[in-house]
Each structure stands twice: as structure tokens, then as C-alpha cells.
Design a protein around this motif. Sequence first.
Motif, PDB file in Angstrom:
ATOM      1  N   ALA A  16       0.867  -1.175   0.000  1.00 53.07           N
ATOM      2  CA  ALA A  16       0.000   0.000   0.000  1.00 53.07           C
ATOM      3  C   ALA A  16       0.904   1.226   0.000  1.00 53.07           C
ATOM      4  CB  ALA A  16      -0.887   0.013   1.238  1.00 53.07           C
ATOM      5  N   ALA A  17       0.610   2.185  -0.854  1.00 52.37           N
ATOM      6  CA  ALA A  17       1.366   3.429  -0.866  1.00 52.37           C
ATOM      7  C   ALA A  17       1.008   4.224   0.389  1.00 52.37           C
ATOM      8  CB  ALA A  17       1.042   4.232  -2.124  1.00 52.37           C
ATOM      9  N   GLU A  18       2.028   4.701   1.076  1.00 49.58           N
ATOM     10  CA  GLU A  18       1.827   5.496   2.292  1.00 49.58           C
ATOM     11  C   GLU A  18       3.075   6.346   2.498  1.00 49.58           C
ATOM     12  OE1 GLU A  18       1.591   4.573   6.995  1.00 49.58           O
ATOM     13  OE2 GLU A  18       0.292   3.349   5.735  1.00 49.58           O
ATOM     14  N   PRO A  19       2.915   7.631   2.698  1.00 47.34           N
ATOM     15  CA  PRO A  19       4.091   8.492   2.850  1.00 47.34           C
ATOM     16  C   PRO A  19       5.022   7.995   3.964  1.00 47.34           C
ATOM     17  CG  PRO A  19       2.093   9.810   2.719  1.00 47.34           C
ATOM     18  CD  PRO A  19       1.659   8.377   2.835  1.00 47.34           C
ATOM     19  N   PRO A  20       6.315   8.139   3.764  1.00 44.66           N
ATOM     20  CA  PRO A  20       7.267   7.746   4.809  1.00 44.66           C
ATOM     21  C   PRO A  20       7.061   8.570   6.072  1.00 44.66           C
ATOM     22  CG  PRO A  20       8.402   8.243   2.742  1.00 44.66           C
ATOM     23  CD  PRO A  20       6.971   8.662   2.575  1.00 44.66           C
ATOM     24  N   ASP A  21       7.446   8.003   7.185  1.00 49.76           N
ATOM     25  CA  ASP A  21       7.326   8.666   8.474  1.00 49.76           C
ATOM     26  C   ASP A  21       8.677   8.539   9.178  1.00 49.76           C
ATOM     27  OD1 ASP A  21       6.917   8.440  11.504  1.00 49.76           O
ATOM     28  OD2 ASP A  21       4.990   9.267  10.861  1.00 49.76           O
ATOM     29  N   ALA A  22       9.334   9.669   9.419  1.00 49.28           N
ATOM     30  CA  ALA A  22      10.675   9.656   9.999  1.00 49.28           C
ATOM     31  C   ALA A  22      10.707   9.009  11.379  1.00 49.28           C
ATOM     32  CB  ALA A  22      11.218  11.087  10.076  1.00 49.28           C
ATOM     33  N   THR A  23       9.685   9.241  12.185  1.00 44.52           N
ATOM     34  CA  THR A  23       9.645   8.664  13.527  1.00 44.52           C
ATOM     35  C   THR A  23       9.494   7.153  13.461  1.00 44.52           C
ATOM     36  OG1 THR A  23       8.695  10.719  14.386  1.00 44.52           O
ATOM     37  CG2 THR A  23       8.462   8.748  15.766  1.00 44.52           C
ATOM     38  N   GLU A  24       8.606   6.682  12.601  1.00 42.44           N
ATOM     39  CA  GLU A  24       8.425   5.238  12.434  1.00 42.44           C
ATOM     40  C   GLU A  24       9.708   4.594  11.914  1.00 42.44           C
ATOM     41  OE1 GLU A  24       5.501   2.069  10.140  1.00 42.44           O
ATOM     42  OE2 GLU A  24       5.592   4.137   9.424  1.00 42.44           O
ATOM     43  N   PHE A  25      10.323   5.215  10.918  1.00 45.39           N
ATOM     44  CA  PHE A  25      11.568   4.711  10.349  1.00 45.39           C
ATOM     45  C   PHE A  25      12.642   4.593  11.431  1.00 45.39           C
ATOM     46  CE2 PHE A  25      15.719   5.447   8.385  1.00 45.39           C
ATOM     47  CZ  PHE A  25      15.747   4.432   7.437  1.00 45.39           C
ATOM     48  N   ALA A  26      12.812   5.639  12.217  1.00 43.12           N
ATOM     49  CA  ALA A  26      13.813   5.627  13.291  1.00 43.12           C
ATOM     50  C   ALA A  26      13.518   4.541  14.321  1.00 43.12           C
ATOM     51  CB  ALA A  26      13.887   6.995  13.961  1.00 43.12           C
ATOM     52  N   GLY A  27      12.254   4.368  14.655  1.00 46.02           N
ATOM     53  CA  GLY A  27      11.873   3.337  15.620  1.00 46.02           C
ATOM     54  C   GLY A  27      12.149   1.935  15.111  1.00 46.02           C
ATOM     55  N   LEU A  28      11.836   1.688  13.832  1.00 46.16           N
ATOM     56  CA  LEU A  28      12.117   0.383  13.239  1.00 46.16           C
ATOM     57  C   LEU A  28      13.619   0.099  13.230  1.00 46.16           C
ATOM     58  CD1 LEU A  28       9.608   0.494  10.249  1.00 46.16           C
ATOM     59  CD2 LEU A  28       9.582  -1.186  12.118  1.00 46.16           C
ATOM     60  N   CYS A  29      14.398   1.105  12.880  1.00 49.76           N
ATOM     61  CA  CYS A  29      15.856   0.926  12.837  1.00 49.76           C
ATOM     62  C   CYS A  29      16.433   0.682  14.228  1.00 49.76           C
ATOM     63  CB  CYS A  29      16.520   2.133  12.185  1.00 49.76           C
ATOM     64  SG  CYS A  29      16.202   2.253  10.412  1.00 49.76           S
ATOM     65  N   ALA A  30      15.963   1.408  15.217  1.00 50.69           N
ATOM     66  CA  ALA A  30      16.456   1.238  16.585  1.00 50.69           C
ATOM     67  C   ALA A  30      16.116  -0.155  17.109  1.00 50.69           C
ATOM     68  CB  ALA A  30      15.872   2.318  17.498  1.00 50.69           C
ATOM     69  N   SER A  31      14.898  -0.605  16.865  1.00 53.33           N
ATOM     70  CA  SER A  31      14.479  -1.937  17.291  1.00 53.33           C
ATOM     71  C   SER A  31      15.313  -3.013  16.584  1.00 53.33           C
ATOM     72  CB  SER A  31      12.993  -2.127  16.977  1.00 53.33           C
ATOM     73  OG  SER A  31      12.599  -3.447  17.232  1.00 53.33           O
ATOM     74  N   ALA A  32      15.515  -2.834  15.283  1.00 52.44           N
ATOM     75  CA  ALA A  32      16.299  -3.800  14.511  1.00 52.44           C
ATOM     76  C   ALA A  32      17.727  -3.879  15.022  1.00 52.44           C
ATOM     77  CB  ALA A  32      16.274  -3.416  13.033  1.00 52.44           C
ATOM     78  N   LYS A  33      18.297  -2.750  15.328  1.00 53.63           N
ATOM     79  CA  LYS A  33      19.680  -2.710  15.809  1.00 53.63           C
ATOM     80  C   LYS A  33      19.829  -3.446  17.142  1.00 53.63           C
ATOM     81  CE  LYS A  33      23.464   0.564  16.210  1.00 53.63           C
ATOM     82  NZ  LYS A  33      23.880   1.933  15.957  1.00 53.63           N
ATOM     83  N   ARG A  34      18.876  -3.236  18.052  1.00 55.45           N
ATOM     84  CA  ARG A  34      18.906  -3.928  19.354  1.00 55.45           C
ATOM     85  C   ARG A  34      18.764  -5.436  19.173  1.00 55.45           C
ATOM     86  NH1 ARG A  34      15.604   0.439  20.716  1.00 55.45           N
ATOM     87  NH2 ARG A  34      13.752  -0.843  20.458  1.00 55.45           N
ATOM     88  N   SER A  35      17.821  -5.840  18.316  1.00 54.29           N
ATOM     89  CA  SER A  35      17.606  -7.280  18.091  1.00 54.29           C
ATOM     90  C   SER A  35      18.828  -7.937  17.469  1.00 54.29           C
ATOM     91  CB  SER A  35      16.387  -7.507  17.193  1.00 54.29           C
ATOM     92  OG  SER A  35      15.211  -7.111  17.836  1.00 54.29           O
ATOM     93  N   LEU A  36      19.458  -7.248  16.529  1.00 58.74           N
ATOM     94  CA  LEU A  36      20.645  -7.807  15.884  1.00 58.74           C
ATOM     95  C   LEU A  36      21.793  -7.948  16.885  1.00 58.74           C
ATOM     96  CD1 LEU A  36      21.920  -8.891  13.314  1.00 58.74           C
ATOM     97  CD2 LEU A  36      22.456  -6.530  12.659  1.00 58.74           C
TER      98      LEU A  36
END
Length: 148
Positions: A16-36
Motif C-alpha cells: 500500500a502506498a503510504e508516505p514515509p514517516d521519519a519517527t516510524e523509520f527511526a523506531g524500526l531501525c532502533a528496534s532492529a539494531k537492538r535485536s541484531l
Amino acid sequence: MISPLERLATPTGPLAAEPPDATEFAGLCASAKRSLADARRQDNALESRFLLAYTSAHAYCLAALRHKGYRARHRYIVFQSLPHTLELGPEVWKVLSKAHDQRNLAEYEGRLELSEQFVHDLIVACDKVASRVEALPALPREIPGTPY
């Protein structure tokens, strides 16, 4: 010319097309980094390391898709779209696709067939995704009260 991601973003398509969200992007990256980071810990059980690496890979791939302005309607599409979001080839997305299949076996059938080598390969693939995601240009932050 319509992009491969645009072709998948139809009313019944997997994106689904949906504008990017900087806060969501940052949260996903932070979570991914911790899990890795936790997936690398040898004192964690192999199954836990696998699930952490899979979770990290999924979050990073979803972040890449969101950065491009799309949301996934199905978990697997974030891996299949890697050639279009991060220009990563089959040497990465095939490992992540196999990890997705393994995760589904564990989640829905209660069985998980893992090796130390596969978890290592998953972490290496996730590292490649992480380095590409972290190199993406910053998304603009929304200014409160400003319509977008």
C-alpha cells in the motif's frame, strides 16, 4: 514508467502506498539494531538468536520499504522487495526468505530446524541489509501544526 513497487501497490496488492514517516523509520531501525546485537550473543540459545536475527531483518526491510513510501500487507513482501528498496540481490533475500519459512514452521507448526551455520548466514544477510538502510538519506521530520 511505473516502478516494480508501484505495480505491487494496488487495492488488492501486497503493498500500500503510504508516505514515509521519519519517527516510524527511526523506531524500526532502533528496534532492529537492538535485536541484531542480541542475536550475536553466543550465550543466547540458537533458537533465540535465530528469532532475534529474523526480527531484526524484518524490521530493517520494513524500514527500507517505508522509506520508499510503501507499507507491506504481508510479512514476506518486505524480503521479496529488497532488490527494489535496497538493490540487494538473491544472495541476501534468499537467506531472508528461507528464514521467513523457518519462522513460519516454528510459529504455526511448532518445529524449527536450525543450524549454527544458518543463523550465522542470517546474521550476515541482516548486516548487509542494515548497512544499506543506515546509508539511506534522512527523512524529513514533520513540523507540528504543518500539514503535509
